[in-house]
Design a protein around this motif. Structure first.
Motif, PDB file in Angstrom:
ATOM      1  N   GLU A  98       0.841  -1.190   0.000  1.00 28.87           N
ATOM      2  CA  GLU A  98       0.000   0.000   0.000  1.00 28.87           C
ATOM      3  C   GLU A  98       0.881   1.246   0.000  1.00 28.87           C
ATOM      4  OE1 GLU A  98      -3.139   0.338  -0.252  1.00 28.87           O
ATOM      5  OE2 GLU A  98      -3.817  -1.740  -0.069  1.00 28.87           O
ATOM      6  N   ARG A 183     -14.338   1.415   4.554  1.00 27.53           N
ATOM      7  CA  ARG A 183     -13.607   0.386   5.298  1.00 27.53           C
ATOM      8  C   ARG A 183     -12.728  -0.432   4.364  1.00 27.53           C
ATOM      9  NH1 ARG A 183     -13.065  -2.350   9.882  1.00 27.53           N
ATOM     10  NH2 ARG A 183     -14.582  -1.227  11.156  1.00 27.53           N
ATOM     11  N   ALA A 184     -13.232  -0.745   3.158  1.00 26.92           N
ATOM     12  CA  ALA A 184     -12.432  -1.504   2.201  1.00 26.92           C
ATOM     13  C   ALA A 184     -11.299  -0.655   1.642  1.00 26.92           C
ATOM     14  CB  ALA A 184     -13.313  -2.007   1.064  1.00 26.92           C
ATOM     15  N   ASP A 185     -11.570   0.614   1.374  1.00 25.01           N
ATOM     16  CA  ASP A 185     -10.574   1.487   0.762  1.00 25.01           C
ATOM     17  C   ASP A 185      -9.481   1.875   1.740  1.00 25.01           C
ATOM     18  OD1 ASP A 185      -9.694   2.984  -1.539  1.00 25.01           O
ATOM     19  OD2 ASP A 185     -10.330   4.802  -0.510  1.00 25.01           O
ATOM     20  N   ARG A 187      -8.166   0.141   4.287  1.00 26.52           N
ATOM     21  CA  ARG A 187      -7.665  -0.993   5.080  1.00 26.52           C
ATOM     22  C   ARG A 187      -6.233  -0.798   5.564  1.00 26.52           C
ATOM     23  NH1 ARG A 187      -8.238  -2.303  -0.142  1.00 26.52           N
ATOM     24  NH2 ARG A 187      -6.403  -2.893  -1.354  1.00 26.52           N
ATOM     25  N   ALA A 188      -5.464   0.056   4.878  1.00 24.87           N
ATOM     26  CA  ALA A 188      -4.080   0.288   5.298  1.00 24.87           C
ATOM     27  C   ALA A 188      -3.930   1.550   6.132  1.00 24.87           C
ATOM     28  CB  ALA A 188      -3.175   0.374   4.060  1.00 24.87           C
ATOM     29  N   ARG A 189      -5.031   2.190   6.493  1.00 20.51           N
ATOM     30  CA  ARG A 189      -4.954   3.459   7.203  1.00 20.51           C
ATOM     31  C   ARG A 189      -4.965   3.307   8.713  1.00 20.51           C
ATOM     32  NH1 ARG A 189      -2.411   5.677   4.854  1.00 20.51           N
ATOM     33  NH2 ARG A 189      -2.907   7.668   5.826  1.00 20.51           N
ATOM     34  N   PHE A 190      -5.249   2.102   9.228  1.00 17.72           N
ATOM     35  CA  PHE A 190      -5.303   1.902  10.672  1.00 17.72           C
ATOM     36  C   PHE A 190      -3.969   2.301  11.301  1.00 17.72           C
ATOM     37  CE2 PHE A 190      -8.566  -0.857   8.970  1.00 17.72           C
ATOM     38  CZ  PHE A 190      -9.625  -0.601   9.808  1.00 17.72           C
ATOM     39  N   TRP A 213     -20.031   0.770  11.164  1.00 19.34           N
ATOM     40  CA  TRP A 213     -18.578   0.554  11.193  1.00 19.34           C
ATOM     41  C   TRP A 213     -18.249  -0.742  11.918  1.00 19.34           C
ATOM     42  CZ3 TRP A 213     -14.634   2.395   8.599  1.00 19.34           C
ATOM     43  CH2 TRP A 213     -13.331   2.233   9.083  1.00 19.34           C
ATOM     44  N   HIS A 216     -18.415  -4.254  10.191  1.00 21.63           N
ATOM     45  CA  HIS A 216     -17.285  -4.691   9.357  1.00 21.63           C
ATOM     46  C   HIS A 216     -17.704  -5.095   7.945  1.00 21.63           C
ATOM     47  CE1 HIS A 216     -13.969  -4.746  12.375  1.00 21.63           C
ATOM     48  NE2 HIS A 216     -14.994  -4.837  13.204  1.00 21.63           N
ATOM     49  N   ILE A 218     -17.876  -4.622   3.990  1.00 25.60           N
ATOM     50  CA  ILE A 218     -17.026  -3.968   3.007  1.00 25.60           C
ATOM     51  C   ILE A 218     -17.727  -4.022   1.655  1.00 25.60           C
ATOM     52  CG2 ILE A 218     -14.857  -4.415   4.203  1.00 25.60           C
ATOM     53  CD1 ILE A 218     -14.394  -6.738   2.278  1.00 25.60           C
ATOM     54  N   ASP A 220     -17.072  -2.843  -2.710  1.00 25.35           N
ATOM     55  CA  ASP A 220     -16.256  -2.255  -3.761  1.00 25.35           C
ATOM     56  C   ASP A 220     -16.979  -1.033  -4.304  1.00 25.35           C
ATOM     57  OD1 ASP A 220     -14.233  -1.880  -5.518  1.00 25.35           O
ATOM     58  OD2 ASP A 220     -14.718  -3.575  -6.832  1.00 25.35           O
TER      59      ASP A 220
END
Length: 298
Positions: A98, A183-185, A187-190, A213, A216, A218, A220
């Motif tokens: 990512e 949430r899907a977009d 996923r690397a922001r946590f 939220w 969970h 998700i 597209d």
């Protein structure tokens, strides 16, 4: 057959990059006798932290497992450019790591958004903060420039601006779908401070966001059609097109394309709304009375 061809292309690409890189560029003493152009296989293996046998098999197009970590090491050892790195990962069939969010869109991207007038268009960063928009978008949802920077976020507007509940037809369905997409977009922001502040603030302020939220779910992006009840213009129906900005990691462009002739005919009115010009009283009455919506601005 396709996998074999891909492995062969990967082997040829690695060999071509190895032969183009001089020992001096790689920080290696060439020595007096050197017949191999560029680097030797054992030198690439040493620089990458892999065995000579494994790297040799890779250049022989053998069917071996290649990890993201090893590809990253190879890209660094061979001093690949960003586009060469993407090509390497693609040939290996391994998703790229990512990308961290960039510094935001440059002037050219904003000019592109402006050039999409009279169609509403906007730019979102990795946390869905609004980092660019045109007049038509401001006429549709209100001018984000009038908000505090922390509030210029698509999800924050949808859940915290009461006017959005009136503006969006089927607010509940659209809002729930946006949460699943986010949430899907993201996923690397946590762990990202801005992401944590945004989702934490929304969970605390909105029971609806908190419930969706925590489910969970998700989703597209796909092809999205959204309808609006604009207080001054009336009903609008748009098909949303999403494009990723390759030169601004994490930034996406959204263009709203009219789904029918009626919406197309109302686009100039959106621009006038952004400029503070409200349509004639008779038109406003027709739009509002026909839809049963509040006359409050969006």
């Amino acid at each position: 057959m396709a996998d074999q061809q891909r492995r062969r292309c990967l082997a040829e690409f690695l060999r071509s990059r190895r032969e183009r890189l001089t020992p001096e560029e790689a920080g290696i003493l060439a020595g007096p006798r050197r017949r191999t152009p560029g680097l030797r296989r054992e030198e690439v293996a040493q620089l990458s932290g892999v065995s000579v046998t494994w790297y040799t098999w890779l250049e022989q197009a053998r069917d071996i497992t290649v990890s993201r970590q090893v590809l990253t090491s190879l890209a660094r050892a061979l001093m690949l450019s960003s586009i060469e790195r993407r090509h390497l990962f693609g040939l290996a069939g391994v998703p790229l790591p990512e990308q961290p969010p960039g510094r935001g869109p440059g002037p050219a991207l904003q000019r592109l958004v402006d050039a999409l007038e009279p169609h509403p268009a906007y730019l979102l960063d990795a946390n869905w903060d609004l980092v660019g928009w045109n007049r038509a978008e401001a006429g549709l949802i209100g001018d984000p420039g009038q908000l505090e920077p922390a509030e210029r976020n698509l999800l924050w507007l949808v859940f915290m601006d009461p006017a959005m509940r009136t503006l969006m037809v089927d607010w509940e369905g659209q809002a729930q779908n946006l949460v699943a997409q986010f949430r899907a977009d993201a996923r690397a922001r946590f762990g990202d401070p801005r992401f944590e502040r945004l989702t934490g603030g929304l969970r605390e302020a909105s029971a609806e966001f908190r419930g969706w939220w925590e489910a969970h779910d998700i989703a597209d992006f796909g092809s999205n059609r959204r309808q609006f009840r604009h207080p001054w213009v009336g009903r609008l129906t748009f098909d949303y097109v999403k494009l990723a900005a390759m030169d601004a990691p994490g930034v996406k462009l959204f263009a709203c394309m009219p789904a029918d002739a009626e919406t197309t005919g109302k686009l100039p009115a959106l621009q006038r709304c952004a400029a503070g010009e409200v349509p004639a009283a008779a038109q406003v009455a027709d739009a509002v009375d026909g839809l049963g919506v509040s006359r409050a601005g969006a």
